[in-house]
Design an enzyme around this catalytic site. Structure first.
Site, PDB file in Angstrom:
ATOM      1  N   THR A  85       8.683   0.553   7.343  1.00  0.00           N
ATOM      2  CA  THR A  85      10.087   0.298   6.990  1.00  0.00           C
ATOM      3  C   THR A  85      10.843   1.622   7.048  1.00  0.00           C
ATOM      4  O   THR A  85      10.617   2.517   6.225  1.00  0.00           O
ATOM      5  CB  THR A  85      10.211  -0.298   5.573  1.00  0.00           C
ATOM      6  OG1 THR A  85       9.420  -1.479   5.495  1.00  0.00           O
ATOM      7  CG2 THR A  85      11.672  -0.629   5.260  1.00  0.00           C
ATOM      8  N   LYS A 160      15.238  -5.634   7.885  1.00  0.00           N
ATOM      9  CA  LYS A 160      14.271  -5.347   6.815  1.00  0.00           C
ATOM     10  C   LYS A 160      14.977  -4.703   5.606  1.00  0.00           C
ATOM     11  O   LYS A 160      14.681  -5.028   4.451  1.00  0.00           O
ATOM     12  CB  LYS A 160      13.174  -4.420   7.364  1.00  0.00           C
ATOM     13  CG  LYS A 160      12.163  -3.960   6.351  1.00  0.00           C
ATOM     14  CD  LYS A 160      11.379  -5.102   5.747  1.00  0.00           C
ATOM     15  CE  LYS A 160      10.486  -4.602   4.613  1.00  0.00           C
ATOM     16  NZ  LYS A 160      10.064  -5.704   3.738  1.00  0.00           N
ATOM     17  N   LYS A 228      12.988   3.913  -1.748  1.00  0.00           N
ATOM     18  CA  LYS A 228      13.340   4.405  -0.401  1.00  0.00           C
ATOM     19  C   LYS A 228      14.145   3.348   0.355  1.00  0.00           C
ATOM     20  O   LYS A 228      15.152   3.650   1.010  1.00  0.00           O
ATOM     21  CB  LYS A 228      12.030   4.756   0.325  1.00  0.00           C
ATOM     22  CG  LYS A 228      12.103   5.076   1.781  1.00  0.00           C
ATOM     23  CD  LYS A 228      11.541   4.014   2.715  1.00  0.00           C
ATOM     24  CE  LYS A 228      10.209   3.419   2.426  1.00  0.00           C
ATOM     25  NZ  LYS A 228       9.757   2.382   3.365  1.00  0.00           N
TER      26      LYS A 228
HETATM   27  N1  LIG Z   1       3.140  -2.432   0.273  1.00  0.00           N
HETATM   28  C1  LIG Z   1       3.939  -3.411   0.594  1.00  0.00           C
HETATM   29  O1  LIG Z   1       3.978  -4.445  -0.093  1.00  0.00           O
HETATM   30  C2  LIG Z   1       4.818  -3.338   1.798  1.00  0.00           C
HETATM   31  C3  LIG Z   1       5.115  -2.137   2.396  1.00  0.00           C
HETATM   32  N2  LIG Z   1       5.950  -2.108   3.482  1.00  0.00           N
HETATM   33  C4  LIG Z   1       6.262  -0.847   4.143  1.00  0.00           C
HETATM   34  O2  LIG Z   1       5.096  -0.499   4.872  1.00  0.00           O
HETATM   35  C5  LIG Z   1       4.935   0.922   4.902  1.00  0.00           C
HETATM   36  C6  LIG Z   1       3.578   1.290   4.324  1.00  0.00           C
HETATM   37  O3  LIG Z   1       3.527   0.812   3.004  1.00  0.00           O
HETATM   38  P1  LIG Z   1       2.185   0.923   2.107  1.00  0.00           P
HETATM   39  O4  LIG Z   1       1.001   0.696   2.944  1.00  0.00           O
HETATM   40  O5  LIG Z   1       2.422   0.089   0.917  1.00  0.00           O
HETATM   41  O6  LIG Z   1       2.282   2.446   1.692  1.00  0.00           O
HETATM   42  P2  LIG Z   1       1.142   3.476   1.222  1.00  0.00           P
HETATM   43  O7  LIG Z   1       1.890   4.482   0.408  1.00  0.00           O
HETATM   44  O8  LIG Z   1      -0.001   2.750   0.635  1.00  0.00           O
HETATM   45  O9  LIG Z   1       0.646   4.115   2.586  1.00  0.00           O
HETATM   46  C7  LIG Z   1       1.446   5.015   3.268  1.00  0.00           C
HETATM   47  C8  LIG Z   1       0.716   5.525   4.482  1.00  0.00           C
HETATM   48  O10 LIG Z   1       1.540   6.525   5.111  1.00  0.00           O
HETATM   49  C9  LIG Z   1       0.732   7.710   5.287  1.00  0.00           C
HETATM   50  N3  LIG Z   1       1.602   8.893   5.263  1.00  0.00           N
HETATM   51  C10 LIG Z   1       2.487   9.239   4.313  1.00  0.00           C
HETATM   52  N4  LIG Z   1       3.111  10.380   4.654  1.00  0.00           N
HETATM   53  C11 LIG Z   1       2.582  10.775   5.831  1.00  0.00           C
HETATM   54  C12 LIG Z   1       2.820  11.873   6.698  1.00  0.00           C
HETATM   55  N5  LIG Z   1       3.734  12.812   6.420  1.00  0.00           N
HETATM   56  N6  LIG Z   1       2.111  11.938   7.836  1.00  0.00           N
HETATM   57  C13 LIG Z   1       1.181  10.992   8.139  1.00  0.00           C
HETATM   58  N7  LIG Z   1       0.909   9.931   7.361  1.00  0.00           N
HETATM   59  C14 LIG Z   1       1.622   9.827   6.227  1.00  0.00           C
HETATM   60  C15 LIG Z   1      -0.275   7.672   4.166  1.00  0.00           C
HETATM   61  O11 LIG Z   1      -1.374   8.502   4.468  1.00  0.00           O
HETATM   62  P3  LIG Z   1      -2.328   9.079   3.300  1.00  0.00           P
HETATM   63  O12 LIG Z   1      -3.330   7.997   3.036  1.00  0.00           O
HETATM   64  O13 LIG Z   1      -2.898  10.301   3.879  1.00  0.00           O
HETATM   65  O14 LIG Z   1      -1.444   9.349   2.107  1.00  0.00           O
HETATM   66  C16 LIG Z   1      -0.630   6.188   4.164  1.00  0.00           C
HETATM   67  O15 LIG Z   1      -1.531   5.874   5.209  1.00  0.00           O
HETATM   68  C17 LIG Z   1       6.129   1.483   4.129  1.00  0.00           C
HETATM   69  O16 LIG Z   1       7.152   1.800   5.037  1.00  0.00           O
HETATM   70  C18 LIG Z   1       6.554   0.330   3.226  1.00  0.00           C
HETATM   71  O17 LIG Z   1       7.912   0.397   2.859  1.00  0.00           O
HETATM   72  C19 LIG Z   1       6.478  -3.253   4.028  1.00  0.00           C
HETATM   73  C20 LIG Z   1       6.196  -4.459   3.478  1.00  0.00           C
HETATM   74  C21 LIG Z   1       5.372  -4.590   2.309  1.00  0.00           C
HETATM   75  O1  LIG Z   2       8.677  -4.485   1.698  1.00  0.00           O
HETATM   76  C1  LIG Z   2       8.115  -5.096   0.849  1.00  0.00           C
HETATM   77  C2  LIG Z   2       7.874  -6.513   0.893  1.00  0.00           C
HETATM   78  O2  LIG Z   2       7.278  -7.061  -0.070  1.00  0.00           O
HETATM   79  O3  LIG Z   2       8.257  -7.139   1.885  1.00  0.00           O
END
Ligand SMILES: NC(=O)C1=CN([C@@H]2O[C@H](COP(=O)(O)OP(=O)(O)OC[C@H]3O[C@@H](n4cnc5c(N)ncnc54)[C@H](OP(=O)(O)O)[C@@H]3O)[C@@H](O)[C@H]2O)C=CC1
Ligand SMILES: O=CC(=O)O
Length: 276
Positions: A85, A160, A228
């Protein structure tokens, strides 16, 4: 999210190569049959299609532009699909550089949380290269219950952000309602029952309400990511001169929750700001 999505793809017979900044987090996926790429560039080199699922715009840009990033190996015949996102501008920047090297690009953020990701029940909001979209529909069919193709780059990101702006505002109204019911002598559980039978019944209230009443916020969608999304949605409102007083207030509540150290809790932890 990325882990659940990769497990689903593996379970359905896709060959998957994974990379994560903290590489040890790939171990569980290796047990499910994934291979590991040492860098984003290594993944791109090996695979025809690469999916990114990253926390925010800074992370999405870093994985493309930094040393050993996706850009180093992208070329004609390869597709890059960013499902994080982010805002439309971030997505456009990525699209521009990927396509300038001959690759094709799709943004495809998702609606749905950890459980829908595990169950292949996401809603996919794709935009960009229609040919690439058509090629990856079999993977989207595994990851989600429905995919939308929304046209030009930016439309998936904007859709989104609009959805999550509504969700974040609703979560704040819901939190205030639970506290108001409680403080005015009503049983919050009865409030949940009443809500569930009326026109504003929804899965979010039903799933998260009982835990919130117990001040429990098991992380599904981290609060820091919801904040965010509010921030990025408000910027979209700025660009389009759309007044968003409700979303702005919700954003302040999520910021307060972050300042209380709740960023890694589920976004329902914004509830805590009402008693602190
Ligand atoms: N969780 C949810 O319910 C939902 C989330 N989303 C969106 O999906 C995306 C991922 O969410 P989610 O999995 O929950 O988040 P997490 O915080 O669990 O995971 C984030 C990921 O991004 C990586 N990351 C962060 N910063 C960097 C960087 N500078 N360089 C490389 N890798 C990086 C992390 O790596 P590391 O493990 O090394 O920290 C990790 O793999 C987000 O954009 C979120 O808004 C969308 C729908 C639902
Ligand atoms: O981005 C979060 C979700 O639940 O969708």
């Amino acid at each position: 999210m990325g882990k659940a999505m990769a497990v689903n793809l593996l379970r359905h017979g896709f060959k998957v190569t994974v990379w994560n900044r903290t590489l040890s987090r790939c171990d569980e996926l290796v047990q499910h049959g994934a291979s590991v790429g040492e860098t984003p560039a290594a993944v791109i080199k090996k695979c025809k299609y690469t999916i990114a699922m990253l926390s925010d715009p800074a992370a999405a840009l870093s994985v493309v532009f930094d040393k050993h990033g996706a850009l180093e190996q992208i070329c004609g015949g390869k597709g890059y699909i960013d499902m994080s996102t982010v805002d439309a501008d971030t997505s456009s920047q990525i699209s521009q550089v990927i396509t300038s090297k001959g690759g094709s690009f799709l943004e495809a953020p998702v609606s749905g949380s950890k459980k829908p990701a595990e169950d292949g029940q996401l809603v996919i909001l794709a935009a960009g290269d229609k040919d690439l979209y058509d090629q990856v529909v079999p993977a989207f069919d595994v990851l989600g219950k429905k995919s939308f193709f929304l046209g030009q780059i930016g439309n998936g990101a904007k859709m989104k952000l609009v959805v999550n702006m509504i969700m974040g505002s609703m979560m704040n109204a819901f939190s205030e309602g639970i506290v108001l019911a409680d403080k005015s002598g009503l049983d919050p559980h009865t409030l949940l029952d009443v809500l569930d039978l009326g026109a504003i019944a929804n899965p979010m209230f039903k799933m998260k309400g009982p835990a919130m009443i117990k001040n429990s916020y098991p992380p599904a969608f981290p609060l820091k990511h919801q904040q965010k999304d509010m921030r990025l949605a408000l910027a979209l409102g700025d660009e389009n001169a759309v007044p968003m007083p409700v979303a702005a207030a919700a954003n302040e509540a999520f910021k307060k929750a972050r300042s209380l150290g709740l960023g890694d809790h589920d976004f329902s932890a914004v509830f805590e700001t009402l008693s602190k």
